[in-house]
Design an enzyme around this catalytic site. Structure first.
Site, PDB file in Angstrom:
ATOM      1  N   ASP A   1      10.731  29.952  61.704  1.00 22.81           N
ATOM      2  CA  ASP A   1       9.908  30.760  60.798  1.00 22.81           C
ATOM      3  C   ASP A   1       9.509  32.103  61.395  1.00 22.81           C
ATOM      4  O   ASP A   1       9.442  33.115  60.720  1.00 22.81           O
ATOM      5  CB  ASP A   1       8.675  29.978  60.305  1.00 22.81           C
ATOM      6  CG  ASP A   1       7.904  29.309  61.428  1.00 22.81           C
ATOM      7  OD1 ASP A   1       8.258  29.473  62.614  1.00 22.81           O
ATOM      8  OD2 ASP A   1       6.925  28.601  61.116  1.00 22.81           O
ATOM      9  N   ASN A   2       9.193  32.105  62.700  1.00 19.44           N
ATOM     10  CA  ASN A   2       8.826  33.357  63.380  1.00 19.44           C
ATOM     11  C   ASN A   2       9.092  33.170  64.864  1.00 19.44           C
ATOM     12  O   ASN A   2       9.352  32.052  65.314  1.00 19.44           O
ATOM     13  CB  ASN A   2       7.347  33.716  63.134  1.00 19.44           C
ATOM     14  CG  ASN A   2       6.408  32.575  63.412  1.00 19.44           C
ATOM     15  OD1 ASN A   2       5.931  31.906  62.494  1.00 19.44           O
ATOM     16  ND2 ASN A   2       6.152  32.307  64.685  1.00 19.44           N
TER      17      ASN A   2
ATOM     18  N   ASP B   1       9.880  25.773  64.511  1.00 19.81           N
ATOM     19  CA  ASP B   1       8.575  26.401  64.318  1.00 19.81           C
ATOM     20  C   ASP B   1       8.237  27.248  65.541  1.00 19.81           C
ATOM     21  O   ASP B   1       8.156  26.719  66.657  1.00 19.81           O
ATOM     22  CB  ASP B   1       7.537  25.277  64.133  1.00 19.81           C
ATOM     23  CG  ASP B   1       6.326  25.748  63.375  1.00 19.81           C
ATOM     24  OD1 ASP B   1       5.835  26.850  63.662  1.00 19.81           O
ATOM     25  OD2 ASP B   1       5.872  25.005  62.490  1.00 19.81           O
ATOM     26  N   ASP B   2       8.087  28.555  65.354  1.00 16.53           N
ATOM     27  CA  ASP B   2       7.714  29.461  66.464  1.00 16.53           C
ATOM     28  C   ASP B   2       8.795  29.590  67.526  1.00 16.53           C
ATOM     29  O   ASP B   2       8.489  29.845  68.696  1.00 16.53           O
ATOM     30  CB  ASP B   2       6.430  28.991  67.179  1.00 16.53           C
ATOM     31  CG  ASP B   2       5.164  29.221  66.381  1.00 16.53           C
ATOM     32  OD1 ASP B   2       5.249  29.722  65.251  1.00 16.53           O
ATOM     33  OD2 ASP B   2       4.086  28.889  66.916  1.00 16.53           O
TER      34      ASP B   2
ATOM     35  N   CYS C   1       3.580  31.424  60.406  1.00 17.33           N
ATOM     36  CA  CYS C   1       4.264  30.299  59.750  1.00 17.33           C
ATOM     37  C   CYS C   1       4.281  30.349  58.232  1.00 17.33           C
ATOM     38  O   CYS C   1       5.322  30.497  57.612  1.00 17.33           O
ATOM     39  CB  CYS C   1       3.624  28.980  60.156  1.00 17.33           C
ATOM     40  SG  CYS C   1       3.343  28.798  61.907  1.00 17.33           S
TER      41      CYS C   1
END
Ligand SMILES: *[C@@H]1O[C@H](CO)[C@@H](O)[C@H](O)[C@H]1NC(C)=O
Ligand SMILES: *[C@@H]1O[C@H](CO)[C@@H](O)[C@H](O)[C@H]1NC(C)=O
Ligand SMILES: *[C@@H]1O[C@H](CO)[C@@H](O)[C@H](O)[C@H]1NC(C)=O
Ligand SMILES: *[C@@H]1O[C@H](CO)[C@@H](O)[C@H](O)[C@H]1NC(C)=O
Ligand SMILES: *[C@@H]1O[C@H](CO)[C@@H](O)[C@H](O)[C@H]1NC(C)=O
Length: 614
Positions: free
Chosen positions: A332-333, A45-46, A81
């Site tokens: 996700d990013n 995540d991130d 997200c």
């Protein structure tokens, strides 16, 4: 097909099985029978690429980077997200999912359900093709202790989801398993709980392996911020605090001397970017010190993820299925800290936010190999389906990513060279210096990378534009469209005037911003149906100059909105699958070049040309 027969042989397909696997659900019990591959997908995540986070993950390096293929130019389509995850699990760009935010009305789990995707998305297609599907960790935002069962997410043989408001609470998470009630894990470390759950699902999957192959997704929160959501007193908004990530106790002491890489775009002396970024103040020393600490906390929080990767590989090896299993690692990013004077966060279109890890290890995938072909999250659903021999779906906006070295080398010549980027709504700053979130952080962009060009072109909802030549300006510090000499012959990109390049990029973005399916997969072909233009270099041929200067092709917004509102989006290439009448003078090069009245365009064309060059 992207896989030569030799490769299919290597993973145990016979040529005759091929795409027919989708319908084949017969157990493959015999030892020598071809086995369908399994997939373990780790979705962090991130996690950035540009800030070097992968360098601090020794097990990822040992087990995945050195034993697999790294896609260095992998991009998310939207840098936040939930919208990014919905794109990933549907194979559609955000403008086609219309899940564009983390919470209603424009996004979050309720919007995902309202759009009908809970009955028609990746895990469901996998189950229909005879796969066992398992998921643990964060699925979407606004998937909560209140709405987790109305409805339950579709498509999972086994699931154990993190739920809001405790999704990002590293030391007080709430998980919700299968049809059970949510359960709180106060005082335990989120990623460690998640690892145990992942190993448990792996056991379940292996027990049923003679019956069905499996696809296991593991979505830890690391290295996302620690988020505490408190219900404020009645009548007031809930408060949301994005604090630095919290590592496991055993990793607290690590990396004491590490700081954010001091690249040219780190807290620069003059502001950079466009729109609201131009007003950001330079950060003072205490702010920089805090952001370095924030960065170290991210690297520390990633250590438990790194150990999880090691735990998975050890178990896959122990079960004797490491060679039948693809392991895919992504996020996700991306994330920025201090670049362009930004506080920690994502939601921007700059390289730090959109470039994300993609590492694939598995049968037929080259070891210790890296590639610069441009790939995006929109490609992942089709990639997985093709990998598992399941027929692709018509509505996919992306294409399967070639995974073998041979196929990568062949397609490097011909493959799409751009990633499309879109964003609507809020910009969020994280950490203790968080400023109020900003609305109308709405833009569309193209990241294009090839042997000849490395460009980023964006149009914001206030119609500000950016163009960076990243072959000489990696940090995106010099917006060539606001450069004092941009209209003169002084500033060139690969020997060509800026306005000539922008006219092509703008037309490409014009198609991409409302494309669907085929028009997303082959945007140049929309403009050149004859099929003779596939790259920016092709489109730059001077015989197309008049066509590309056509005013109708210009991307612009009518106003700034926080969601995908058609009225705000300006002229469209496609409206409900059809070219808009707006392009009455001929939408394609083929039509336009046959149009006898095209000379009447000239004055408008020149006006457009010089406007861009101002
Ligand atoms: C996207 O969803 C929003 C919120 O429901 C809605 O207002 C908007 O019209 C939708 N956009 C399109 C193009 O359907
Ligand atoms: C942890 O979360 C639960 C709800 O899941 C809550 O009742 C409890 O107060 C929280 N504990 C702390 C220390 O915040
Ligand atoms: C440094 O900047 C932060 C964030 O703007 C501010 O809160 C703080 O007061 C500043 N500190 C000093 C010493 O100026
Ligand atoms: C991987 O490739 C790098 C760079 O080419 C090389 O230095 C390294 O020794 C290789 N590692 C392995 C395990 O083969
Ligand atoms: C713009 O061009 C002039 C004339 O060639 C040159 O002197 C000046 O340095 C240029 N400015 C920039 C910012 O490149």
């Amino acid at each position: 097909m992207f896989f030569p027969n030799a490769f299919l042989g290597a993973i145990g397909f016979s040529a005759s099985l091929g795409l027919g696997l989708a319908q084949k659900q017969v157990p493959l019990a015999h030892e020598d029978a071809p086995r369908q591959p399994n997939v373990v997908f780790i979705l962090t995540d991130d996690q950035d690429v540009q800030l070097d986070s992968l360098r601090y993950m020794p097990f990822v390096k040992e087990h995945l980077i050195e034993k697999g293929t790294s896609f260095n130019k992998h991009y998310c389509t939207t840098a936040i997200c939930c919208p990014s995850r919905v794109t990933l699990w549907t194979g559609k760009t955000p403008h086609n999912t219309n899940v564009t935010d983390v919470s209603p009305p424009y996004g979050g789990y309720p919007k995902f359900v309202a759009q009908g995707f809970n009955k028609d998305y990746f895990p469901i297609w996998l189950q229909q093709a005879g796969y066992n599907t398992y998921y643990t960790g964060k699925l979407f935002n606004a998937h909560t202790v209140k709405n987790y069962n109305s409805p339950y997410p579709g498509g999972f043989t086994g699931s154990d989801f993190l739920l809001d408001p405790h999704t990002y609470d590293y030391l007080n998470s709430t998980f919700q398993r299968n049809g059970d009630e949510p359960r709180s894990y106060e005082g335990q470390y989120s990623t460690d709980i998640l690892a145990e759950k992942a190993y448990g699902f792996l056991d379940d999957a292996v027990h049923d392996l003679t019956n069905k192959p499996f696809f296991l997704t593991i979505a830890p929160i690391g290295p996302h911020s620690n988020v505490v959501i408190k219900d404020a007193s009645p009548g007031r908004d809930r408060s949301v605090q994005f604090g630095e990530p919290i590592p496991a106790e055993r990793h607290r002491h690590l990396f004491e001397d590490v700081t954010v890489p001091r690249t040219e775009n780190f807290n620069p002396d003059r502001s950079s970017g466009a729109n609201w970024l131009l007003d950001l103040p330079q950060q003072n020393q205490s702010n920089i010190d805090y952001n370095d600490h924030f960065y170290r906390q991210r690297l520390r929080a990633l250590q438990a993820v790194d150990e999880l990767v090691d735990g998975l590989i050890t178990r896959l090896e122990g079960y004797g299925i490491l060679d039948d299993t693809y392991i895919v690692y992504s996020s996700d990013n991306g994330f920025h800290i201090g670049q362009h004077r930004l506080q920690p966060g994502k939601t921007c279109g700059y390289e730090e936010d959109i470039n994300v890890p993609l590492i694939v290890r598995g049968p037929g995938v080259a070891s210790n190999y890296t590639t610069e072909i441009v790939t995006s999250h929109t490609d992942l659903a089709p990639t997985f389906l093709e990998l598992l021999g399941i027929p692709l779906r018509e509505g996919f906006d992306g294409k399967p990513i070639p995974l073998t070295k041979g196929e990568i080398e062949v397609t490097a010549q011909a493959r799409r060279e751009h990633a499309s980027v879109e964003y609507w709504g809020i910009a969020i700053s994280e950490g203790i210096h968080q400023v109020l979130s900003r609305e109308h952080n709405t833009y569309k962009a193209i990241r294009l990378s090839s042997a000849d060009y490395s460009l980023y072109y964006s149009v914001w909802c206030n119609n500000e534009r950016e163009l960076y030549d990243m072959s000489v300006d990696r940090g995106q510090m010099h917006n060539l469209l606001t450069h004092p000499n941009s209209s003169s012959s002084e500033v060139l990109i690969a020997g060509l005037p800026i306005s000539k390049i922008v006219s092509r990029l703008d037309a490409l973005l014009f198609v991409l911003k409302s494309c669907s399916g085929l028009s997303c997969r082959q945007p140049w072909k929309q403009l050149h149906p004859a099929g003779d233009v596939n790259t920016l270099a092709d489109a730059l041929d001077s015989r197309f100059d008049g066509f590309y200067l056509a005013e109708a092709m210009r991307v612009r917004f009518e106003f700034c909105a926080n969601g995908y509102l058609v009225d705000a989006e300006g002229p469209m290439w496609e409206v409900q699958g059809r070219s808009a009448p707006y392009l009455r003078d001929g939408a394609t090069w083929d039509e336009w070049s046959m149009n006898p009245s095209r000379a009447s365009h000239i004055s408008r064309l020149m006006a457009f040309y010089f406007k861009l060059s101002e």
